[in-house]
Design a protein around this motif. Structure first.
Motif: not given
Length: 326
Positions: A199-204, A230-241, A289-293
């Motif tokens: 659930t933590l960004n720092e874990s990725y 935060e937590p990882v898995g919660v997404m901001n669909e209003q600001e996709p980028y 959904s998780e830290p990525h490029i």
């Protein structure tokens, strides 16, 4: 067509990884004897699945489905839909292998015309926990058109292609014209993109890594002030980028680079950058959904109204979902 489109999951963590039940054997001579007589000879390995399915041995496929899966789909349903789906197919080609937690793995096959695809998830005991078969849309008129500029990868070190390719089973972006040829990259280690608390960004492994310019260009759009999810898995669909950088490379080719870490971007609109320059750090902002490029090239700087262009990378080999790239 009423194709089987059923993807049964026993347990899903917030990161989206699938975990199948690990049914351990009870110790005993009878169990050991059954394995000796039957297990090794009759158990279908994941690599055999496409041939078994194509040759119509649906009883064998069904016998390896989980009990929970069998409760949802009958053998007769599988036979009927499988026979219809196999019509006109001469071979299925393995395209991708994607690891999950607990040694489970997702496999994707496409037929030789790229018009039909199958995805199956096998757990560590080779039990089928998920199956999806579906017709595939394809866009040959744009699949063969590449960017004029040759691009580098927007990172250093070895990364894993989580989404990428020219069908929707290995690249969910493919259905959307504005992101059709996009890639999502994560860092994978021993089948996982994180260590510790998911659930933590720092874990990725990807979180906070350097995000680099994939080519020479001018910065034309920047967003830097959105919090990481935060937590990882919660997404901001209003600001996709989320936090992003868009670069103009000329020739109506624009890099769209998304999901930067909150306030980590080092460039501003109007800056000239060279390939390999630091743009910022990898984050988990936006519809992520998780830290990525996230990286794609399009014909304008408008995220919603542009058309994605297939990227000409400065290397000989193509890569798709399931590949490691440096």
């Amino acid at each position: 067509m009423n194709y089987l489109k059923l993807f049964f999951i026993l347990s899903v963590f917030s990161t989206g990884f699938l975990t199948a039940c690990n049914m351990e054997e009870e110790a005993g001579e009878e169990s050991e004897e059954e394995n000796t007589n039957e297990g090794e000879e009759t158990t279908m390995k994941p690599e055999e699945f496409s041939d078994v399915f194509l040759h119509g041995d649906f009883e064998r496929v069904y016998s390896q489905m989980s009990k929970a899966f069998q409760d949802e789909v009958s053998l007769e349903q599988l036979k009927e839909l499988g026979e219809e789906f196999n019509t006109g197919v001469t071979t299925y080609i393995l395209q991708s292998e994607l690891p999950y937690t607990n040694a489970a793995k997702q496999y994707v096959w496409v037929d030789d015309s790229d018009s039909k695809g199958m995805m199956a998830v096998f757990d560590e005991d080779d039990t089928i926990q998920g199956l999806q078969v579906m017709p595939l849309a394809n866009y040959p008129e744009t699949d063969e058109i590449y960017t004029k500029q040759a691009f580098d990868l927007p990172f250093q070190g070895e990364w894993f292609v989580f989404w990428g390719g020219t069908n929707s089973l290995i690249n969910y972006h493919y259905e959307y014209e504005n992101q059709r040829y996009a890639y999502d990259f994560v860092i994978m280690n021993e089948g996982s993109s994180y260590e510790g608390d998911p659930t933590l960004n720092e874990s990725y492994y990807a979180f906070g890594k350097e995000y680099l310019a994939p080519g020479d260009g001018t910065v034309v759009r920047v967003e830097n002030d959105l919090e990481d999810n935060e937590p990882v898995g919660v997404m901001n669909e209003q600001e996709p980028y989320g936090n992003y950088v868009i670069l103009d490379h000329g020739n109506d080719e624009y890099s769209h680079l998304a999901h930067f870490k909150y306030q980590s971007i080092e460039v501003k609109e109007g800056d000239e950058v060279k390939q390999g320059d630091l743009l910022g750090l990898v984050g988990n902002s936006g519809n992520s959904s998780e830290p990525h490029i996230h990286f794609h090239v399009a014909d304008s700087a408008n995220p919603n109204e542009s058309k994605s262009i297939r990227i000409n990378f400065d290397r000989d080999e193509e890569f798709i979902q399931g590949d490691f790239v440096k």
